[in-house]
Scaffold this motif. Sequence first.
Motif, PDB file in Angstrom:
ATOM      1  N   ILE A  61      48.479  -6.745  83.269  1.00  0.00           N
ATOM      2  CA  ILE A  61      48.327  -7.922  82.413  1.00  0.00           C
ATOM      3  C   ILE A  61      46.831  -8.137  82.230  1.00  0.00           C
ATOM      4  O   ILE A  61      46.207  -8.954  82.905  1.00  0.00           O
ATOM      5  N   SER A  62      46.282  -7.409  81.309  1.00  0.00           N
ATOM      6  CA  SER A  62      44.843  -7.416  81.076  1.00  0.00           C
ATOM      7  C   SER A  62      44.494  -8.372  79.943  1.00  0.00           C
ATOM      8  O   SER A  62      45.364  -8.852  79.207  1.00  0.00           O
ATOM      9  N   ALA A  63      43.204  -8.611  79.800  1.00  0.00           N
ATOM     10  CA  ALA A  63      42.736  -9.444  78.692  1.00  0.00           C
ATOM     11  C   ALA A  63      43.085  -8.789  77.363  1.00  0.00           C
ATOM     12  O   ALA A  63      43.397  -9.473  76.381  1.00  0.00           O
ATOM     13  N   GLN A  64      43.051  -7.467  77.329  1.00  0.00           N
ATOM     14  CA  GLN A  64      43.384  -6.744  76.102  1.00  0.00           C
ATOM     15  C   GLN A  64      44.846  -6.968  75.722  1.00  0.00           C
ATOM     16  O   GLN A  64      45.171  -7.179  74.550  1.00  0.00           O
ATOM     17  N   ALA A  78      48.862  -9.510  72.365  1.00  0.00           N
ATOM     18  CA  ALA A  78      50.096 -10.292  72.272  1.00  0.00           C
ATOM     19  C   ALA A  78      49.875 -11.580  71.498  1.00  0.00           C
ATOM     20  O   ALA A  78      50.713 -11.983  70.681  1.00  0.00           O
ATOM     21  N   LEU A  79      48.734 -12.230  71.713  1.00  0.00           N
ATOM     22  CA  LEU A  79      48.444 -13.487  71.025  1.00  0.00           C
ATOM     23  C   LEU A  79      48.330 -13.270  69.522  1.00  0.00           C
ATOM     24  O   LEU A  79      48.857 -14.061  68.733  1.00  0.00           O
ATOM     25  N   ALA A 128      50.697 -14.414  64.271  1.00  0.00           N
ATOM     26  CA  ALA A 128      50.938 -13.961  62.898  1.00  0.00           C
ATOM     27  C   ALA A 128      52.238 -14.565  62.365  1.00  0.00           C
ATOM     28  O   ALA A 128      53.291 -14.406  62.986  1.00  0.00           O
ATOM     29  N   PRO A 129      52.193 -15.254  61.227  1.00  0.00           N
ATOM     30  CA  PRO A 129      53.404 -15.894  60.695  1.00  0.00           C
ATOM     31  C   PRO A 129      54.480 -14.867  60.361  1.00  0.00           C
ATOM     32  O   PRO A 129      54.237 -13.917  59.625  1.00  0.00           O
ATOM     33  N   LEU A 152      55.585  -7.732  81.554  1.00  0.00           N
ATOM     34  CA  LEU A 152      54.860  -7.840  80.285  1.00  0.00           C
ATOM     35  C   LEU A 152      55.715  -8.544  79.238  1.00  0.00           C
ATOM     36  O   LEU A 152      55.217  -9.365  78.463  1.00  0.00           O
ATOM     37  N   GLY A 153      57.004  -8.217  79.217  1.00  0.00           N
ATOM     38  CA  GLY A 153      57.911  -8.869  78.283  1.00  0.00           C
ATOM     39  C   GLY A 153      58.030 -10.354  78.548  1.00  0.00           C
ATOM     40  O   GLY A 153      58.069 -11.167  77.613  1.00  0.00           O
ATOM     41  N   ALA A 154      58.074 -10.739  79.823  1.00  0.00           N
ATOM     42  CA  ALA A 154      58.167 -12.164  80.177  1.00  0.00           C
ATOM     43  C   ALA A 154      56.918 -12.917  79.736  1.00  0.00           C
ATOM     44  O   ALA A 154      57.004 -14.042  79.224  1.00  0.00           O
ATOM     45  N   VAL A 155      55.757 -12.294  79.915  1.00  0.00           N
ATOM     46  CA  VAL A 155      54.503 -12.917  79.477  1.00  0.00           C
ATOM     47  C   VAL A 155      54.507 -13.071  77.956  1.00  0.00           C
ATOM     48  O   VAL A 155      54.111 -14.122  77.418  1.00  0.00           O
ATOM     49  N   PHE A 156      54.966 -12.034  77.254  1.00  0.00           N
ATOM     50  CA  PHE A 156      55.023 -12.092  75.795  1.00  0.00           C
ATOM     51  C   PHE A 156      55.956 -13.211  75.341  1.00  0.00           C
ATOM     52  O   PHE A 156      55.643 -13.959  74.405  1.00  0.00           O
TER      53      PHE A 156
END
Length: 204
Positions: free
Chosen positions: A2-5, A10-11, A16-17, A148-152
């Motif tokens: 879970i990196s800054a990248q 993900a953000l 993105a609409p 990663l999916g949970a964070v997303f």
Amino acid sequence: MISAQFLLTALVVVIAPGTGVIYTLAMGLGQGRRAALWAALGCTFGIVPHLVAATLGLAAVLHTSALLFNIVKFAGVAYLLYLAWQALRSGGALSVSAETRAQPGAAVARRGALINILNPKLSVFFLALLPPFLSGNPTTATMEMSLLGAVFMAMTFGVFVLYGLFAASARDLLLGSATVMHWLNRGFAAIFVALAGRLALERA
């Protein structure tokens, strides 16, 4: 992992609409904060099947099976066209009006979930997005994909809630004019039709 990248990537994707954002905005404008929160929750949970598919490798099967891909895709197209009709129809589930028509939260969430569930490109998207951020250890790959999916999903819910609350706060400003409401409904319908057309052109 879970990196800054990953968080930045993900953000950008979440902000993105897309179809889920448009749906959440429509519910916020049409019914207020409560409906917007349920819409955000539904759209977020609609991601779960695609994350599971990507984690288990089922997304690759969907990607290589043109028949299966097209079945899910055209079901999604039909559903988006249905939502467009609901935006145009007086008293429809997505119709924006001055009167708040309280709908069951479960119904609002279910529509949001179906929007994402019926988009086959999401499974392929997660199959491409998540693996580059894994540690490379095959014994922990499933756990890492799940994390990663949970964070997303958490980021998706947070951003969608902000979109929904913004729309709900703008409700009183925009719904004082019948002309504005008329064009809002036409605008949402046109966007859903355009999204349906874009999905129809997608290839496995």
